[in-house]
Each structure stands twice: as structure tokens, then as C-alpha cells.
Design an enzyme around this catalytic site. Structure first.
Site, PDB file in Angstrom:
ATOM      1  N   HIS A 348       0.731  -1.326   0.059  1.00 15.58           N
ATOM      2  CA  HIS A 348       0.261   0.309  -0.012  1.00 15.58           C
ATOM      3  C   HIS A 348       0.990   1.405  -0.072  1.00 15.58           C
ATOM      4  CE1 HIS A 348      -3.963  -1.880   0.779  1.00 15.58           C
ATOM      5  NE2 HIS A 348      -3.254  -2.915   1.306  1.00 15.58           N
ATOM      6  N   LYS A 526      -8.075  13.958   4.741  1.00 19.70           N
ATOM      7  CA  LYS A 526      -7.157  12.789   4.674  1.00 19.70           C
ATOM      8  C   LYS A 526      -5.981  13.049   5.582  1.00 19.70           C
ATOM      9  CE  LYS A 526      -6.338  13.953   0.178  1.00 19.70           C
ATOM     10  NZ  LYS A 526      -6.514  12.595  -0.620  1.00 19.70           N
ATOM     11  N   ARG A 527      -5.404  12.021   5.972  1.00 19.48           N
ATOM     12  CA  ARG A 527      -4.348  12.077   6.971  1.00 19.48           C
ATOM     13  C   ARG A 527      -3.385  13.330   6.638  1.00 19.48           C
ATOM     14  NH1 ARG A 527      -3.851   8.457  11.381  1.00 19.48           N
ATOM     15  NH2 ARG A 527      -1.967   9.293  11.947  1.00 19.48           N
ATOM     16  N   LYS A 532       1.153  14.502   0.887  1.00 18.05           N
ATOM     17  CA  LYS A 532      -0.366  14.949   0.555  1.00 18.05           C
ATOM     18  C   LYS A 532      -0.558  16.449   0.333  1.00 18.05           C
ATOM     19  CE  LYS A 532      -2.237  10.769   3.026  1.00 18.05           C
ATOM     20  NZ  LYS A 532      -3.016  10.117   2.049  1.00 18.05           N
ATOM     21  N   THR A 634      -8.756   6.691  -1.855  1.00 19.07           N
ATOM     22  CA  THR A 634      -9.860   6.098  -2.119  1.00 19.07           C
ATOM     23  C   THR A 634     -10.881   7.319  -1.770  1.00 19.07           C
ATOM     24  OG1 THR A 634      -9.582   5.332   0.077  1.00 19.07           O
ATOM     25  CG2 THR A 634      -9.599   3.737  -1.547  1.00 19.07           C
ATOM     26  N   LYS A 638     -14.380   8.383  -3.903  1.00 17.74           N
ATOM     27  CA  LYS A 638     -15.640   8.871  -3.284  1.00 17.74           C
ATOM     28  C   LYS A 638     -16.191  10.262  -3.539  1.00 17.74           C
ATOM     29  CE  LYS A 638     -14.116   6.229   0.723  1.00 17.74           C
ATOM     30  NZ  LYS A 638     -13.158   6.251   1.924  1.00 17.74           N
TER      31      LYS A 638
HETATM   32  C1  NBG Z   1      -2.767   4.009   2.087  1.00 17.74           C
HETATM   33  C2  NBG Z   1      -2.097   4.550   0.895  1.00 17.74           C
HETATM   34  C3  NBG Z   1      -3.483   5.080  -0.261  1.00 17.74           C
HETATM   35  C4  NBG Z   1      -4.110   4.067  -0.459  1.00 17.74           C
HETATM   36  C5  NBG Z   1      -4.298   3.095   0.919  1.00 17.74           C
HETATM   37  C6  NBG Z   1      -5.190   2.002   0.716  1.00 17.74           C
HETATM   38  C7  NBG Z   1      -1.216   3.047   3.710  1.00 17.74           C
HETATM   39  C8  NBG Z   1       0.000   2.341   4.402  1.00 17.74           C
HETATM   40  N1  NBG Z   1      -1.509   3.277   2.285  1.00 17.74           N
HETATM   41  O1  NBG Z   1      -3.002   5.810  -1.156  1.00 17.74           O
HETATM   42  O2  NBG Z   1      -1.485   5.751   1.374  1.00 17.74           O
HETATM   43  O3  NBG Z   1      -5.398   4.423  -0.949  1.00 17.74           O
HETATM   44  O4  NBG Z   1      -3.339   2.604   1.672  1.00 17.74           O
HETATM   45  O5  NBG Z   1      -4.652   1.128  -0.481  1.00 17.74           O
HETATM   46  O6  NBG Z   1      -1.900   3.557   4.579  1.00 17.74           O
END
Ligand code: NBG
Length: 794
Positions: A348, A526-527, A532, A634, A638
Site C-alpha cells: 500500500h 485525509k491524513r 499529501k 480512495t 468517493k
Molecule cells: C494507503 C495509501 C493510499 C491507499 C490506501 C489503501 C497506507 C500504508 N497506505 O494511497 O497511502 O489508497 O493505502 O490502499 O496506509
């Protein structure tokens, strides 16, 4: 179709019965909590039947089950999920209304189950939903954290973390399984057999996960850590009251809290223990279930598909081998083969700091038997492939390499990300194991992220193309023919307006801010992370503010900028960015010159439930990461699904979103992943970029002069210097293009007809981003697990 329909009167009877018999309350004394719990229990009763039915079918089919191992499940609330999947939303509304209660208020009383940090955890929750909707037999396995992700508060604009307590109240959806327990060992020695020095008990809690129309239900099984000895009576009798509870406290610490790290490795012994704890319990459970069906252990992989959600459960390889060899007498070489046939791994992130590595000393102390097995795995891998990639290196155990070598399939989460996985982090292993890396682009569940969170749009879609899109999201394409119809577009915008009004009310209640629902709602949630680039967003906001002030009589498109998100508690720069956003918001929102044209709001404690109010109300979705850094995203899906336009870089799934919705319906800017890599090699690239951008230079001077931090002018010295000296995420290089593109967005927003077409096309063309499509991909390409639903869908 087995939609469990229930009459409002029957549901009401059941609610009242639970109020009395399960909660011991009468209607006079019932609190909101009591009502919510009674409704939940009444609905839960209706889930049990499909749940049992699914289990029976799974045993009858004698096929394969999917086991999704994940450290995180970011579920949010479940009540509405269950209500809509049962088709019992209207009945619930009515049953409650007759009792003088408001459904929306009752469902909002449920605390979010925040057993995750961000995208990775929310993806796991969407996958559970899709697995059940598709009727694929599956278990989710994770940890039942006592404290989920911390609560975020702001004090003078700074993030403060407070422990979260979702289990302070009864968690209505789960069933405790006191009889399902496994022993999990740590430490000790290997003398032939592994003799752990320490043992804890993993105890199962099951939550049924119902699919669309109640046709199928799988199980989410979460493990809670308990001591083997509840209480040290000897110590207690000697008067050592604290000593008496130490064993219990130590054991329970393992499932006490979710690590609040997002993409950075925690590097803590407790974290390693958590990972082994839930992985071992899950594998013991899987092997026990398999055994109970009487199969030969050699055929394990015909019945078991285990998906590792990132490297957190990567210890599954050696652990499964240990169970096969030490407990079932399988020969080592064969055990490695069987384990690999069962296991697959999803990557991920490409951020190097997020690829877990454990200090060899710590690892050897905590899991001595596993270290031996990893040495064997490594030797086997090296001799078979002639590879030079080691699993144990530089005095550490590399979990990414371990997961890769032990998986028969490795996948990335968007087309671009999967290609970068092949070219960067796993370039060598990709050569050693050609074809092992594949792509499965992420998706989101349309039940939560459209049907439930966006009632106005849901109704419009139902009126226009019927209701079959909910579990067949490609059908949204049928909306395309209506995009030339002015009436449809008006209705589409009316739905958006209704959501914006709802958000405006919510902001009034939550943060006491009045906003204009006619303004453009521009949202980044988002975080908080440097890659980001919330930082770039707030810098651009200041530039925009300057422009309005320079030309106060200009024809400015009113904008509401909303930020939401948490920073990892130890991530200093991210916390500075939060502080800056809050400082800027204070200054801008009180400026009489601009106040009607620009506002910045940052509601604290962003979570799943907040996203459900924000996303349907968005006009503009900010997906502005440095290209090559966001694995997929994701939230981007949405927003598009709910008819927001994206301003974004060619990163992660943005690339595929743009391809599908059409480049004319997407605001693209910024360097490509390749250009990013090249730019970094240029001498003084950030100083050059700043020197060439009067807007940015001015903004940085304003911040450095303390314009937003009166009384503390040096507050952002570090942040500003970072941009000049180490702008690793290329905020300075993308700034001008971002700013110019934002101006294009302003112009586009004014052409209501064209904007509404673009927004409607985003919805119509986002069907592919359903997590049902993603799960079908995994089922076909990785697991080989068919749906067990009858063709008729029951
Ligand atoms: C996150 C990514 C996102 C991705 C999500 C789900 C982690 C390690 N990774 O870009 O930063 O959409 O995983 O795949 O949290």
C-alpha cells in the site's frame, strides 16, 4: 432475492422488547443510548438468520474461504449499514417516529469504530462489505483495540490527542466467543521445540458483516488479549495490590491501543507483539477450522486464501510454516510451498519509512523460532533464484521482502502504483519472480459512499435508472444519456445543494461557523502528511486571499475551503501544518474585505462519519499529492462518485479516475512521477521555483513575517525554511501550476450548466471504482474463490 423486509410494527415491538428485556429499561427512563442499542439489537436479530445461512452454505460447498488479515478495520458506524442492507431503513424510521424519536438522531449516537488510521483501514472495511455483497465466503481478522484512533482536539490551533473510548459503551454488533481462544507465545528459547517465556490468550469477538439485501453475511473476527492467569492471588495476599494485577495489565496492553501511525513504522516491541498476536491467533483459527472439516493438511491451499493487508501480518509466512512443521509434522520444504500457495500480499505504499523492518536483536528475543524459519525461507529463496535480495540484512528483518518471498501473488493498489512497485521497491524481486506482481486498483463500497451518505442523489438516480446500480455500479453509465437533459442537471445540482445545506447546518452546530451554501465547497480530507501537500493547499489559499485583497472589487467566485485530518502524534512537521492552517483560517475568516468570498474551516477530529457528511457536499475534491507518492487514494473515488470535480496530480488512482471521467472533466496540474524524480536532481530547484513565483514568494514572506502568528513571528520559521532547503515533496515546483489551475476552477464554477454536466459525468463514469469490482478482481486473479450466491441472487 432474500431482502429481509420487516414491518414497522414488528420492528417496534422488537425494539421495545429489547429495551425492557436486554437493557432493563422502560420507555420513561430510556436514554438516547438505550434507544439506539435497542434498535441495533432488534436489527441484529435479523442479521443472524442470513449469517447462519451463509455459514451453512459455505460448509456445504466445501470450497475455499478468503481470510483477510488486517491490522486495521476503519469501520465507522454500523447501524445504518445494517439497516440499509436489510432494507429496513424506512421501517426503522417509522418505528422510531411512532415512539417520538428521530432516526437520524438515533443513528448519530453510535460512536465510530475507528480501528484504523486512514485509507488502508477504510479499504479493509469496504472489502468486507463487498465480500458479503458478492457472497464470497470470507473472514476478516484483526485486533479488537480497546482504544481506536485518538480523538483530535485543537488548542490554540494545535493538535492535541485524547484517548478514544468506543468500548466504554456496549458494542452492540459483536458476539463474544469465550470458547474461542488461542495461546500466543513470545520470547523464550528453542531447544528442539519452542518454549516461549511469556504467553497470552487471544479471545475472539465476532461481528457479522451483512451484504446488500441481506443475501449473505461473513464474519469479522477481532482478537482481544487476555492473561493466562487472571490475577496473581499470591501477590495480593502478600499485600502487593499493584503487583497482583501486573500480569493482566501486561497481557491486555497488546490489544489496548491502535498505533496512531500512518505509513511510518512504529519501531516498538509492542507493535511487533501486536502483529504476531493477531496473525498467530488468526492462523491457528484457520488451521483449526480446516482440520475440523477433515481435510488432509497437504490440501490447505485448496481451501484457504490468506490476504496480507500490507506487511503488518507478514509474520504469517513463518508462522504458518511453524504450525505446519512443528504441530502437523509437515516437512519444511513442503511447508514453505503450502504456505506460499495460501498467501498473497498487498503493498500500500512506496514510502521507504513505511516498509517495516525489525531490529534483529528485538526480533530474535521476541520470536526466536520464527527467526530460524525466516533463515530457512531466505536460504530457500536465494538458492532457487540466485537472487541477491536478502530478508535479513543490516541487522534487521525486512518484512516487505519477507511478505514478497512468501506470497504467490503481490499486488499494488492502482495501475501507476503497481508499475512503480515493479520499478522501485521490489525491482530486484520482480526480476527474481517475474509475473508475481499484479495490479488491483482500489475501490469503495457504493452502499456507504453513495446510497447511504447521499440520499438526495440516491433518490435522483433511482428515479432515473432504477435501483440496480447499488450492487452493479457500472449501471451508473446509464446516467450519461441524461446529461444533455437540462431538467436532469437541475435535479442533480439540487441534490448537491441539499447536501451543501446539510453540511452548512452541520458546520454551524459543530464549529459555530456560518457558511454560504452557494459558495464553492472545496475539500481536502485525509491524513496530514507532507506528501499529501495540505501545506501547498494552505499556501495557495493565502495567495488567493492576497489576490482578493489586491482587487477587492473583482468578480471573485466565493469559496469555502475545508480541511480535515489527523497527524500522527510524533510527526512534527504535519502538526506544524495543522497549526498553520488554523492560524491562517483565523486571520482570513475575520478579514472584512474577503470574508464573503473566502473562508477556511478545519473541523477537528475528522473520521468516517464526518466524511459521510462532507463528501456528498463537495464541489471540488483536492487530490494534490506529489506524483509517485500516493499509492492509490480512495477518498478521490468517493468524491468523484458523489459528483465533485477533482483538482489533482497524475498520482495513484487519480490517473484512472481522469481516464474514466474524461480529461475535460478533471482539473489536472503538476509534475508527473518521472518529472518529480528528475526535478529533485536539479541544483537548488526550490529556490529557483520560489524566485520565479512572485505569488509564492510573497506568501512565504508573509508567513515568515508572522502575519498569521501575531505575537510569535518565528512560529513558522521551520516550515518556511523547509521549503527553501529540503522541499522533498516539491511544493514549490508545483505551486504555480496549482494556483493557475485553481483560477481555472473558479472560472469554470461560474458556468453552472457546464459545471453541472462535468459533475454529473463524474458520477456517471465512476462506477468502475466500486470495491465490488476490486474484490471480483482479487477473487479471480488471486484467490480463485467463486461467489456462492445462487444465480437468482439468494
Ligand atoms: C494507503 C495509501 C493510499 C491507499 C490506501 C489503501 C497506507 C500504508 N497506505 O494511497 O497511502 O489508497 O493505502 O490502499 O496506509
Amino acid at each position: 432475492m432474500t431482502n429481509t423486509t420487516i414491518a414497522p410494527e414488528d420492528l417496534q415491538k422488537s425494539i421495545l422488547q429489547h429495551l425492557e428485556k436486554s437493557l432493563g429499561k422502560d420507555t420513561q427512563n430510556a436514554t438516547l443510548y438505550d434507544w439506539r442499542t435497542s434498535l441495533s439489537l432488534a436489527l441484529r436479530d435479523l442479521v443472524v438468520d442470513p449469517w447462519f445461512r451463509s455459514t451453512r452454505k459455505t460448509y456445504e460447498a466445501a470450497g475455499k474461504r478468503v481470510y483477510y488479515l488486517s491490522m486495521e478495520f476503519l469501520i465507522g458506524r454500523l447501524l445504518e449499514d445494517v439497516a440499509i442492507n436489510l432494507g429496513a431503513e424506512d421501517a426503522s424510521r417509522k418505528a422510531l417516529a411512532d415512539l417520538g424519536l428521530e432516526y437520524d438522531k438515533v443513528v448519530r449516537d453510535e460512536p465510530d469504530a475507528a480501528l484504523g488510521n486512514g485509507g488502508l483501514g477504510r479499504l479493509a472495511a469496504c472489502f468486507l462489505d463487498s465480500l458479503s455483497t458478492l457472497g464470497i465466503p470470507a473472514y476478516g481478522y484483526g485486533i479488537r483495540y480497546e482504544h481506536g484512533l485518538f480523538e483530535q482536539h485543537f488548542e490554540d490551533g494545535r493538535q492535541i490527542e485524547v484517548a478514544e473510548g468506543w468500548l466504554a459503551q456496549r458494542h452492540t454488533w459483536e458476539f463474544e466467543r469465550p470458547e474461542v481462544t488461542y495461546r500466543i507465545g513470545f520470547g523464550g528459547h528453542v531447544n528442539g521445540n519452542w518454549e516461549p517465556a511469556e504467553t497470552v490468550i487471544a479471545n475472539a469477538y465476532d461481528t457479522p458483516i451483512l451484504g446488500w439485501k441481506g443475501r449473505w453475511a461473513n464474519t469479522l473476527r477481532l482478537w482481544s488479549a487476555k492473561p493466562t492467569v487472571l490475577f496473581d492471588l499470591g501477590s495480593f495476599n502478600r499485600g502487593d495490590l499493584v503487583g497482583a494485577v501486573v500480569p493482566e495489565a501486561l497481557a491486555r496492553a497488546i490489544s489496548r491501543v491502535l498505533y496512531p501511525d500512518d505509513t511510518t513504522e512504529a519501531g516498538k516491541e509492542l507493535r511487533l507483539k501486536q502483529e504476531y498476536f493477531f496473525t498467530s491467533a488468526s492462523l491457528q483459527d484457520i488451521v483449526r477450522r480446516f482440520g475440523s472439516e477433515g481435510y488432509d493438511i497437504d490440501t490447505l491451499a485448496d481451501h484457504v486464501a490468506i490476504q496480507l493487508n500490507d506487511t503488518h501480518p507478514a509474520i504469517a509466512g513463518p508462522e504458518l510454516i511453524r504450525l505446519l512443521v512443528d504441530d502437523h509434522g509437515v516437512e519444511m520444504a513442503r511447508a514453505i510451498e503450502i504456505a506460499r500457495d495460501c498467501l498473497a500480499y498487498t503493498n500500500h505504499t512506496l514510502l521507504p519509512e513505511a516498509l517495516e523492518r525489525w531490529d534483529l536483536g528485538l526480533f530474535a528475543r521476541t520470536l526466536p523460532r520464527h527467526l530460524q524459519i525466516i533463515e530457512t525461507i531466505e536460504a530457500d529463496h536465494l538458492s532457487r533464484t540466485g537472487s541477491h535480495v536478502r530478508i535479513i540484512e543490516d541487522h534487521s528483518v525486512k518484512m516487505g521482502e519477507l511478505a514478497f518471498v512468501m506470497a504467490h501473488c503481490v499486488n499494488g493498489v492502482s495501475a501507476l502504483h503497481s508499475e512503480l512497485v515493479k520499478k522501485t521497491v521490489f525491482a530486484d524481486l520482480n526480476r527474481d519472480y517475474p509475473g508475481r506482481i499484479i495490479n488491483q486498483t482500489n475501490g469503495v463500497t457504493p452502499r456507504r459512499w453513495l446510497y447511504n451518505c447521499n440520499a438526495p442523489l440516491r433518490e435522483l438516480i433511482n428515479r432515473t435508472i432504477g435501483e440496480n446500480w447499488v450492487d452493479d455500479l457500472d449501471q451508473l453509465k446509464k446516467l450519461e444519456t441524461h446529461v444533455s437533459d437540462a431538467g436532469f442537471l437541475e435535479d442533480f445540482m439540487a441534490a448537491k445543494q441539499a447536501n451543501k445545506k446539510r453540511l452548512a447546518n452541520w458546520l454551524g452546530e459543530q464549529v459555530g461557523q456560518t457558511v454560504d451554501p452557494a459558495a464553492m465547497f472545496d475539500i481536502q480530507i485525509k491524513r496530514i502528511h507532507e506528501y499529501k501537500r495540505q501545506f501547498m493547499n494552505i499556501l495557495e489559499t493565502i495567495a488567493h486571499w492576497n489576490e482578493i485583497r489586491d482587487n477587492p472589487n473583482g468578480d471573485w467566485t466565493p469559496r469555502l475551503k475545508i480541511f480535515g485530518g489527523k497527524a500522527a502524534p510524533g510527526y512534527f512537521v504535519a502538526k506544524e501544518i495543522i497549526h498553520l492552517i488554523n492560524d491562517v483560517s483565523r486571520v482570513i475568516n475575520t478579514d472584512p474585505v474577503t470574508r464573503d468570498r473566502l473562508k477556511v474551516i478545519y473541523p477537528p477530529n475528522y473520521n468516517v462519519s464526518m466524511a459521510e457528511v462532507l463528501i456528498p457536499a463537495a464541489d471540488l475534491s483536492e487530490q494534490i499529492s506529489t506524483a509517485g507518492k500516493e499509492a492509490s487514494g480512495t477518498g478521490n473515488m468517493k468524491f468523484a462518485l458523489n459528483g465533485a470535480l477533482t483538482i489533482g496530480t497524475l498520482d495513484g488512482a487519480n490517473v484512472e479516475i481522469r481516464e474514466r471521467v474524461g480529461e475535460e472533466n478533471f482539473f489536472l496540474f503538476g509534475l508527473t512521477a518521472e518529472e518529480v524524480v528528475n526535478r529533485r536532481t536539479q541544483h537548488d530547484f526550490s529556490r529557483t521555483a520560489i524566485a520565479n513565483s512572485p505569488h509564492l514568494a510573497r506568501v512565504l514572506n508573509q508567513i515568515a513575517d508572522g502575519l498569521f502568528s501575531a505575537g510569535d513571528p518565528g512560529r513558522y520559521h521551520g516550515l518556511v525554511t523547509l521549503l527553501y532547503e529540503h522541499d522533498y515533496f516539491l511544493v514549490t515546483c508545483d505551486f504555480d501550476d496549482y494556483h493557475a489551475t485553481q483560477n481555472k476552477v473558479d472560472t469554470a464554477f461560474v458556468d453552472r450548466r457546464r459545471w453541472s454536466e462535468m459533475a454529473a459525468l463524474n458520477t456517471a463514469r465512476s462506477g468502475w471504482f466500486s470495491s465490488d469490482r476490486t474484490i471480483e478482481g482479487y477473487a479471480k486473479d488471486i484467490w480463485n474463490t467463486p461467489s456462492l450466491l445462487d444465480k437468482s441472487g439468494s
